[in-house]
Motif scaffolding. Sequence first.
Motif, short mmCIF file in Angstrom:
data_model
loop_
_atom_site.label_atom_id
_atom_site.label_comp_id
_atom_site.label_asym_id
_atom_site.label_seq_id
_atom_site.Cartn_x
_atom_site.Cartn_y
_atom_site.Cartn_z
N HIS A 1 0.80 -1.23 0.00
CA HIS A 1 0.00 0.00 0.00
C HIS A 1 0.83 1.28 0.00
CE1 HIS A 1 -2.80 -3.02 1.94
NE2 HIS A 1 -3.48 -2.62 0.88
N SER B 1 2.41 2.66 2.38
CA SER B 1 1.90 3.44 3.51
C SER B 1 2.78 3.37 4.76
CB SER B 1 0.48 2.97 3.87
OG SER B 1 0.48 1.59 4.18
N GLU C 1 -0.64 -0.75 -4.92
CA GLU C 1 -1.77 0.18 -5.02
C GLU C 1 -1.43 1.41 -4.17
OE1 GLU C 1 -5.29 -0.97 -2.37
OE2 GLU C 1 -4.36 -2.91 -2.79
N THR D 1 -2.49 4.33 -1.44
CA THR D 1 -3.45 4.60 -0.35
C THR D 1 -3.11 5.96 0.26
OG1 THR D 1 -2.04 3.33 1.17
CG2 THR D 1 -3.89 2.16 0.15
N ALA D 2 -2.36 5.96 1.35
CA ALA D 2 -1.86 7.20 1.97
C ALA D 2 -0.74 6.83 2.93
CB ALA D 2 -2.98 7.92 2.72
N ASN E 1 -6.93 13.18 0.94
CA ASN E 1 -6.96 11.75 1.28
C ASN E 1 -5.59 11.10 1.19
OD1 ASN E 1 -9.73 11.80 1.70
ND2 ASN E 1 -10.19 11.34 -0.46
N ASN E 2 -4.71 11.69 0.39
CA ASN E 2 -3.34 11.17 0.23
C ASN E 2 -2.38 12.35 0.37
OD1 ASN E 2 -1.02 9.78 -0.44
ND2 ASN E 2 -1.60 9.40 -2.57
N SER F 1 1.72 8.43 -0.96
CA SER F 1 1.47 7.08 -1.46
C SER F 1 1.23 7.09 -2.96
CB SER F 1 0.26 6.47 -0.74
OG SER F 1 0.11 5.12 -1.11
N THR G 1 1.66 4.20 -6.70
CA THR G 1 2.06 2.88 -7.20
C THR G 1 3.53 2.92 -7.59
OG1 THR G 1 1.30 3.45 -9.41
CG2 THR G 1 -0.26 2.24 -8.00
#
Length: 211
Positions: free
Chosen positions: A57, A59, A89, A91-92, A115-116, A134, A136
């Motif tokens: 993630h 993160s 993927e 996320t944050a 959100n990120n 975050s 990819t």
Amino acid sequence: MELTKIILFPEIEKIINTFNFESISAERKIVLQPLIDFIQNKVTNQQEIRLNLICTHNSRRSHLSQVWAQTAAAHFNIKNVFCYSGGTEATALFPVVAKTLEQSGFKIKIIAAGNNPVYTIKYGENEHPIIGFSKTYDDDFNPQSEFAAILTCSQADGGCPFIVGAEMRIPITFEDPKAFDNTSQQAEKYQERSLQIATEIFYVFSQIKSQ
């Protein structure tokens, strides 16, 4: 000509002085050796060193690894090291990761909320900040070729059998501190994982012979 030593924040220097390479097992040093070989080969050939630290993630572990790797390169005065991170993927960046790094002396600011969020992470007053958010592993922000892909979690290692553009794929997996989220041990376990990652990465860079 003597290289100018990069000055890290004093709190970070204090943490570095506690690292004990003897605590790293012989088996673990075998796991770390391919990364030593990759960096040494680049240094010997006077080439740029690009490391993309990858977790599912992007993160927690991948960001801790990215930050400590860039700091280790600065500490050991190894030039032309560029550290990135990514996930399978986006996320944050988990806020406890930022807090854990702050407790080790890093200066952190959020420069874009949402959100990120996008963070700047500084290890020295005059050094360019690390940009943390975050994404990819193949995001445009990251290198597209001539890099080592370092898999910091077993899920990413299993889920990424082939990484486009990577010169080398190196699994160096760490246990996920996420297992302790929302428990009384959360802060302690994040710090423990951060220091394990830091110690192992500093060991890697300590083995590099400059040309």
